[in-house]
Every structure is written in C-alpha cells, then in structure tokens.
Design a protein around this motif. Structure first.
Motif, short mmCIF file in Angstrom:
data_model
loop_
_atom_site.label_atom_id
_atom_site.label_comp_id
_atom_site.label_asym_id
_atom_site.label_seq_id
_atom_site.Cartn_x
_atom_site.Cartn_y
_atom_site.Cartn_z
N ARG A 75 0.68 -1.24 0.07
CA ARG A 75 -0.07 -0.11 -0.07
C ARG A 75 0.96 1.35 -0.03
O ARG A 75 0.59 2.35 -0.80
CB ARG A 75 -1.02 -0.09 1.27
N VAL A 76 1.93 1.17 0.86
CA VAL A 76 2.90 2.36 0.83
C VAL A 76 3.68 2.57 -0.50
O VAL A 76 3.56 3.52 -1.08
CB VAL A 76 3.88 2.13 2.05
N LEU A 77 3.97 1.43 -1.07
CA LEU A 77 4.45 1.38 -2.33
C LEU A 77 3.98 2.05 -3.31
O LEU A 77 4.09 2.56 -4.49
CB LEU A 77 5.26 0.22 -2.74
N ARG A 78 2.57 1.49 -3.44
CA ARG A 78 1.35 2.39 -4.54
C ARG A 78 1.53 3.74 -4.45
O ARG A 78 1.14 4.09 -5.53
CB ARG A 78 0.30 1.40 -4.47
N GLU A 79 1.40 4.00 -3.31
CA GLU A 79 1.35 5.65 -3.22
C GLU A 79 2.59 6.23 -3.49
O GLU A 79 2.55 7.59 -4.00
CB GLU A 79 1.28 5.87 -1.45
N VAL A 80 3.91 5.71 -3.55
CA VAL A 80 5.11 6.60 -3.71
C VAL A 80 6.12 6.28 -4.91
O VAL A 80 7.09 6.81 -5.33
CB VAL A 80 5.80 6.61 -2.41
N CYS A 81 5.57 4.87 -5.41
CA CYS A 81 6.07 4.49 -6.59
C CYS A 81 5.34 4.52 -7.85
O CYS A 81 4.33 4.21 -7.87
CB CYS A 81 6.57 3.04 -6.31
N GLY A 82 6.14 4.78 -8.80
CA GLY A 82 5.47 5.01 -10.29
C GLY A 82 5.55 3.69 -11.00
O GLY A 82 5.09 3.69 -12.30
N GLY A 83 6.45 2.82 -10.83
CA GLY A 83 6.93 1.76 -11.66
C GLY A 83 6.50 0.41 -10.91
O GLY A 83 5.35 0.31 -10.23
N ARG A 84 7.19 -0.73 -11.20
CA ARG A 84 6.88 -2.12 -10.73
C ARG A 84 6.57 -2.02 -9.07
O ARG A 84 7.48 -1.56 -8.41
CB ARG A 84 7.88 -3.06 -11.20
N VAL A 85 5.60 -2.69 -8.65
CA VAL A 85 5.51 -3.01 -7.00
C VAL A 85 5.52 -4.50 -6.96
O VAL A 85 4.82 -5.23 -7.56
CB VAL A 85 4.25 -2.22 -6.75
N ALA A 86 6.38 -4.80 -5.88
CA ALA A 86 6.52 -6.48 -5.86
C ALA A 86 6.59 -6.72 -4.23
O ALA A 86 7.06 -5.72 -3.70
CB ALA A 86 7.79 -6.82 -6.52
N GLY A 87 6.23 -7.94 -4.09
CA GLY A 87 6.61 -8.25 -2.53
C GLY A 87 7.15 -9.63 -2.62
O GLY A 87 7.13 -10.45 -3.50
N VAL A 88 8.09 -9.80 -1.80
CA VAL A 88 8.95 -10.97 -1.45
C VAL A 88 8.77 -11.79 -0.05
O VAL A 88 8.66 -11.07 0.79
CB VAL A 88 10.34 -10.91 -1.94
N ASP A 89 8.35 -13.01 -0.27
CA ASP A 89 8.43 -13.66 1.17
C ASP A 89 8.56 -15.04 1.18
O ASP A 89 8.37 -15.49 -0.16
CB ASP A 89 6.72 -13.51 1.72
N PHE A 90 9.00 -15.89 1.95
CA PHE A 90 8.97 -17.46 1.99
C PHE A 90 7.96 -18.12 2.20
O PHE A 90 7.97 -19.36 2.04
CB PHE A 90 10.32 -17.74 2.81
N SER A 91 6.84 -17.57 2.72
CA SER A 91 5.84 -18.23 3.16
C SER A 91 4.61 -18.45 1.80
O SER A 91 4.17 -17.21 1.50
CB SER A 91 5.09 -17.43 4.18
N THR A 92 4.37 -19.43 1.49
CA THR A 92 3.44 -19.51 0.14
C THR A 92 1.87 -19.30 0.65
O THR A 92 1.18 -18.65 -0.23
CB THR A 92 3.62 -20.97 -0.34
N GLY A 93 1.80 -19.32 1.73
CA GLY A 93 0.39 -19.20 2.23
C GLY A 93 0.07 -17.64 2.36
O GLY A 93 -0.97 -17.02 2.18
N MET A 94 1.26 -17.05 3.00
CA MET A 94 0.94 -15.48 2.91
C MET A 94 0.93 -14.92 1.58
O MET A 94 0.17 -13.83 1.32
CB MET A 94 2.35 -14.94 3.99
#
Length: 254
Positions: A75-94
């Motif tokens: 949500r923060v990234l979508r407000e301040v970034c104009g390009g690609r927004v990505a998330g990384v985590d090791f939990s498949t459930g999350m």
C-alpha cells in the motif's frame, strides 16, 4: 508486531500455540488465513505515516516490500512508486493471501538471505514488522542483499518504534517474550526465530553504514510522542552509497 495474543475473529490461542511450535515458514503458512485479523499485521496508521515521510524523496520507480507477508506494505509502495510494485516472502500461504488482495502486484517467493532479483532492480525497498526474524549475526548479509537489489542512490526504509523504558510493563513483557522464545528454541526443533530486542537503533545504524548506506532518521509524529517529547516511532531511511571495491565483490557472499 506485538506479543502474541488472540484477537477478535483472529486465530485462537491453540492456533497460535501450534504456529509457535512450527518452523517460521510453516507457522506463517498456518497463520496466513487469519493474519490480517491479528496484532501482527502492521497498522494502517504506521503505513500512512511511512508513506507521508517518504513522499518528499519520491516519486520512486520500482518498489519492493521485503518479507511482505499478506502484502500490507505494498500500500505504501503504490502511493510513492510509479513503477513495478513487488513483494517477496518465503511463506506460500502469506503470498496466496497477498495475491488475492492485490493481484496487480508481483508476488515472489524467496528468501531475504538470497533475494531472487537482478542487481539494481528496485529504487525503494520497505519492510514492516519482520526485523525480529533476523538474528544480529545475520544483519550484515541481509543488508548486503538489500543493497545489491537497490539501484544507485536507492533507499531502504522501515519504521522503528522506540524501545519501552526499563522497568515499565511493556519492557518486562518484551523481555519475557524473548526469554520464552530462547527457551523454546533451546528445547524444541525446528526453531522459530522471532525476538523483539535484537534490532536496537544504534546497532542497526552502525550496521547499515558498514554495509554502504547513509542513514537518516525521520520522526513519525502521527504515531505520538513519549513523555520526554521524543517520537514513539521513527522512519529509518538508508540511502545506498556508491560501491566500494570490497562491497562490489562481497555483496552476494553469505
């Protein structure tokens, strides 16, 4: 994040206990369906304050939410970034929950210790509530991984709450939680790494500088002040400095 307790419509005490006796990865897979209804989910007030503090430094290009969980930080990234927004985590459930909530973002399964991105892929990396999952000995490699992922002059940003004053109820609560986790990990396998007192501001600032960042602190006044007038929470903003010869060679080495 706060010490574990049941929340309305959230996981039961038994479910939290099963999570605590699992590995970190499996524990979060189990918790994922109810995670956003627990105290662990970063409050919107913290996300809003972080976005406000970052706006003067943007707009940014591509942004990454490190250890993204169910994706609240994007949500923060979508407000301040104009390009690609990505998330990384090791939990498949999350990550499954994150994809349901924001299918337009890129959700990547990966380890923070071995980020699966090209060098310089992001202009901004944010992280919320994941600090306790990293032991002090792991910080240098973690910061080196993030630095390699950032573009020239890119930023790593995360909110950091002031520690409770010694002798207060919150102080003893966090001390007791960390002690209980150390006992648990001494007698039970697999370990579940989650501590509240392993991310002191002075140490983290030093480690970030040693990893090749310039570090500034930004009060988040929306989150209140302590009795002495100091902020209850600050945004740590680490800016990537130009490579030194040894950093260029060692950034990808555990």
């Amino acid at each position: 994040m706060s010490a574990p307790r049941a929340a309305r419509n959230g996981p039961t005490f038994r479910e939290l206990a099963v999570q605590a006796l699992s590995s970190v990865e499996h524990g979060y897979d189990l918790l994922a369906p109810k995670f956003d209804r627990t105290p662990y989910r970063t409050p919107d007030a913290v996300l809003d304050a972080t976005a406000r503090a970052l706006r003067p430094y943007g707009p940014f290009g591509a942004g990454l939410d490190l250890c993204c969980g169910t994706g609240a930080g994007t949500r923060v990234l979508r407000e301040v970034c104009g390009g690609r927004v990505a998330g990384v985590d090791f939990s498949t459930g999350m990550l499954a929950r994150a994809r349901e909530a924001a299918p337009e973002a890129d959700w990547v399964r990966g380890e923070a210790h071995a980020l699966p991105f090209a060098p310089g892929a992001f202009d901004l990396v944010v992280s919320f509530g994941a600090h306790g999952h990293f032991l002090p000995a792991e910080h240098p490699h973690l910061f080196a991984q993030v630095r390699a992922t950032l573009s020239a002059g890119g930023h790593l940003a995360f909110p950091l709450a002031a520690p409770p004053r010694p002798g207060t109820a919150p102080y003893w609560s966090l001390l007791a939680f960390d002690a209980a986790m150390r006992v648990r990990n001494a007698v039970w396998r697999p370990p579940f790494v989650m501590y509240y007192r392993t991310w002191p501001l002075s140490g983290v600032r030093r480690e970030l500088r040693e990893a090749g960042f310039a570090v500034t602190l930004h009060p988040l006044p929306e989150l209140g002040s302590r009795e002495d007038g100091s902020p209850r929470c600050r945004l740590v903003l680490a800016t990537k400095l130009p490579d030194l010869p040894d950093q260029a060679v060692s950034a990808g080495t555990p």
